[in-house]
Design an enzyme around this catalytic site. Structure first.
Site, PDB file in Angstrom:
ATOM      1  N   ASP A  51       7.249  15.917 -55.017  1.00  0.00           N
ATOM      2  CA  ASP A  51       6.706  14.981 -54.029  1.00  0.00           C
ATOM      3  C   ASP A  51       7.207  13.568 -54.298  1.00  0.00           C
ATOM      4  O   ASP A  51       7.566  13.233 -55.434  1.00  0.00           O
ATOM      5  CB  ASP A  51       5.182  14.962 -54.103  1.00  0.00           C
ATOM      6  CG  ASP A  51       4.559  16.264 -53.639  1.00  0.00           C
ATOM      7  OD1 ASP A  51       5.202  16.984 -52.868  1.00  0.00           O
ATOM      8  OD2 ASP A  51       3.420  16.546 -54.060  1.00  0.00           O
ATOM      9  N   TYR A  79       4.594  19.880 -67.109  1.00  0.00           N
ATOM     10  CA  TYR A  79       4.280  18.595 -66.490  1.00  0.00           C
ATOM     11  C   TYR A  79       3.426  17.740 -67.412  1.00  0.00           C
ATOM     12  O   TYR A  79       2.668  18.259 -68.237  1.00  0.00           O
ATOM     13  CB  TYR A  79       3.486  18.798 -65.190  1.00  0.00           C
ATOM     14  CG  TYR A  79       4.218  19.526 -64.098  1.00  0.00           C
ATOM     15  CD1 TYR A  79       4.967  18.828 -63.151  1.00  0.00           C
ATOM     16  CD2 TYR A  79       4.148  20.914 -63.992  1.00  0.00           C
ATOM     17  CE1 TYR A  79       5.630  19.501 -62.140  1.00  0.00           C
ATOM     18  CE2 TYR A  79       4.811  21.593 -62.977  1.00  0.00           C
ATOM     19  CZ  TYR A  79       5.551  20.873 -62.058  1.00  0.00           C
ATOM     20  OH  TYR A  79       6.214  21.544 -61.054  1.00  0.00           O
ATOM     21  N   ASP A  93      -4.576  14.162 -54.225  1.00  0.00           N
ATOM     22  CA  ASP A  93      -3.866  13.181 -55.040  1.00  0.00           C
ATOM     23  C   ASP A  93      -4.199  11.779 -54.544  1.00  0.00           C
ATOM     24  O   ASP A  93      -5.000  11.600 -53.612  1.00  0.00           O
ATOM     25  CB  ASP A  93      -2.350  13.445 -55.049  1.00  0.00           C
ATOM     26  CG  ASP A  93      -1.694  13.275 -53.683  1.00  0.00           C
ATOM     27  OD1 ASP A  93      -2.313  12.671 -52.786  1.00  0.00           O
ATOM     28  OD2 ASP A  93      -0.554  13.741 -53.515  1.00  0.00           O
TER      29      ASP A  93
END
Length: 343
Positions: A51, A79, A93
């Site tokens: 993203d 991650y 988010d």
């Protein structure tokens, strides 16, 4: 350059994989478009979207090495992320609108043991419901596009594996609690969904405020080039190097390389089959005596059958080690089997 060359010349740059450290604000398509201009070829693809909010490792394929991306997409990933407890958002988010916010007292009352228990429940083989703004297709359309059009999207849960979910630190911030975490997971896992589900389990809401992909299979972000400083030719991982990081290696004789390149099945002696099979779980990288990646093969009885061939003029890796005169198997470690981004 990882292999003096990933040589052959289609456009200005030959075939190979490129490790890019994507900055925040760029889409994965932006990174592909920039690389196409720098490489002088339109044949550039990526393995796993990130993203715009996210940073970190993006693997690009150049020219014929785009054929390897199919195998890269499914690798496990790692991650680093920041989960903010205390509010839920429409996108799970920081880019979404706030849906709910917990009181300062409720956030302050979150016990470390409760966080540990919540993380534990989200570790291992779990059923995860992807975010409604993911890139998953629903009736041929991306889920996020349907949400933007005002439709309600309720995606079904699907199995994923979170092999590691480690809490690195906690920091109170303006009435919220930020958790710095490290996650190792299978392809298809959404880190934003982990943030959402952890917040829901603690009854305060949660969302992701930062995400950085640090590893895809055997490829580390430490070896990636920042997009702003990208030198495509210098950063290429040639086809042989890339394929032998992903798969077990089978060294061919010259005659075998010629036959396999023509699409023929080749006989492989028992010793080589045994040595290669010990490390093989999937395709095998077939390498010519000059270090060139001929293609990917699989064993069928005492023969090897081609799954995928590489063009001779794009696949020469001069820095790749040459095979001895007699065929032998060099069993390289096989990568563990493992996009919207956090997958």
């Amino acid at each position: 350059m990882n292999e003096k060359a990933a040589q052959g010349t289609v456009g200005h740059v030959a075939s190979g994989l490129l490790l890019v450290d994507k900055p925040q604000g760029w889409t994965s398509h932006d990174a592909v478009a920039r690389t196409r201009r720098l490489a002088g070829t339109r044949k550039v693809g990526h393995a796993g979207t990130l993203d715009p909010m996210a940073t970190g490792l993006l693997i690009l394929g150049i020219n014929s090495s785009t054929r390897l991306l199919t195998y890269v997409v499914g690798l496990d990933k790692e991650y680093r992320a920041t989960i903010r407890l205390g509010a839920a958002t429409t996108t799970d988010d920081a880019e979404g609108e706030e849906l709910t916010r917990a009181s300062v007292d409720a956030v302050a009352a979150i016990a470390p043991q409760a966080i540990a228990a919540g993380i534990g429940n989200l570790t291992g083989d779990i059923a995860q419901q992807p975010s409604s703004v993911s890139a998953i297709k629903v009736d041929g359309k991306r889920a996020y596009a349907l949400v933007r059009a005002g439709e309600t999207v309720d995606l079904p849960a699907r199995p994923v594996t979170v092999s590691a979910f480690e809490l690195l630190s906690t920091t109170p911030v303006d009435g919220f609690l930020d958790l710095e975490v490290r996650v190792e997971c299978s392809s298809g896992t959404y880190i934003r969904a982990l943030a959402r589900d952890l917040g829901a389990a603690l009854e305060v809401g949660g969302h992701l405020t930062s995400l950085r992909r640090t590893r895809i299979g055997p490829f580390q972000v430490d070896a990636a080039r920042p997009l702003a400083e990208l030198d495509v030719a210098a950063g290429l991982i040639g086809p042989t190097d890339a394929a032998t990081r992903l798969f077990t290696r089978l060294d061919l004789t010259e005659d075998q390389a010629i036959d396999l390149g023509h699409g023929k099945r080749i006989a492989v002696d028992a010793a080589s089959r045994t040595a290669v099979a010990q490390g093989a779980d999937g395709p095998i990288a077939a390498v010519a005596p000059d270090g060139r990646l001929v293609g990917l093969v699989e064993f069928r009885g005492d023969h090897a059958k081609s799954l995928l061939n590489f063009p001779r003029d794009e696949a020469v890796d001069p820095a790749a080690p040459k095979a001895d005169a007699a065929p032998k198997a060099d069993a390289a470690p096989k990568a563990d089997a493992a996009p919207k981004a956090d997958a």
